[in-house]
Scaffold this motif. Sequence first.
Motif, mmCIF file in Angstrom:
data_model
loop_
_atom_site.group_PDB
_atom_site.id
_atom_site.type_symbol
_atom_site.label_atom_id
_atom_site.label_comp_id
_atom_site.label_asym_id
_atom_site.label_seq_id
_atom_site.Cartn_x
_atom_site.Cartn_y
_atom_site.Cartn_z
ATOM 1 N N HIS A 1 47.825 44.161 55.026
ATOM 2 C CA HIS A 1 46.567 44.382 55.742
ATOM 3 C C HIS A 1 45.531 43.356 55.296
ATOM 4 C CE1 HIS A 1 43.222 47.517 56.832
ATOM 5 N NE2 HIS A 1 43.191 46.437 57.585
ATOM 6 N N HIS B 1 45.593 43.154 51.162
ATOM 7 C CA HIS B 1 46.251 44.143 50.307
ATOM 8 C C HIS B 1 47.464 44.698 51.043
ATOM 9 C CE1 HIS B 1 43.373 46.389 52.810
ATOM 10 N NE2 HIS B 1 44.299 47.338 52.826
ATOM 11 N N ASP C 1 49.272 48.290 52.073
ATOM 12 C CA ASP C 1 49.136 49.742 52.140
ATOM 13 C C ASP C 1 50.519 50.368 52.027
ATOM 14 O OD1 ASP C 1 46.246 50.274 52.551
ATOM 15 O OD2 ASP C 1 46.534 49.011 54.309
HETATM 16 MN MN MN Z 1 44.389 48.912 54.324
#
Ligand code: MN
Length: 172
Positions: free
Chosen positions: A16, A22, A24
């Motif tokens: 993401h 990052h 998820d």
């Molecule tokens: Mn996210």
Amino acid sequence: MKNNFMKKSIFVIQKHDATTLHYDFRIEVDGVLKSWAVPKGPSLNPKDKRLAIMTTDHKMSYAKFEGVIPEGEYGAGVVMIWDKGTYKNIKETDGKIVPIKKCLKEGRAEIFLDGEKLKGGFALIKMKNSDKNWLLIKMKDEFADARRNPVSSEPRSAVTSRTLKEIEKDVK
Ligand code: MN
């Protein structure tokens, strides 16, 4: 006879690119996706302890989302299904599997992933004196591999083989 014993639960890792990039990490628990944001992504090296910040539960349907969250919306940015598959709860006490909900409540889960990029046991361990900070750690097993780093060597979507840039371009 209703028998959910053999039913496997799913996991998904969505790359993401929001305010900061990052990963998820989401696992199916009782019909929702329990979720953690992992800034550096998962590691196959049992020596690495990857910070995993627990975030809000997501709907099961979100596991299939790959695309762009528009500006102004929560999580605005590009989302890629980086890895997906099923997992098995492997946390035992006295030779018995501990229900995953109990594991999460107690702050220690051990799951065996069967994904396209990730395989093997991973532990999720809640940090002391923290509400939402956990550590994601590769367990020592035959799938542990300190040399392989799929976060950098396998950057494409597990579903469409697209890069983040290609996903972004496709919606414009
Ligand atoms: Mn996210």
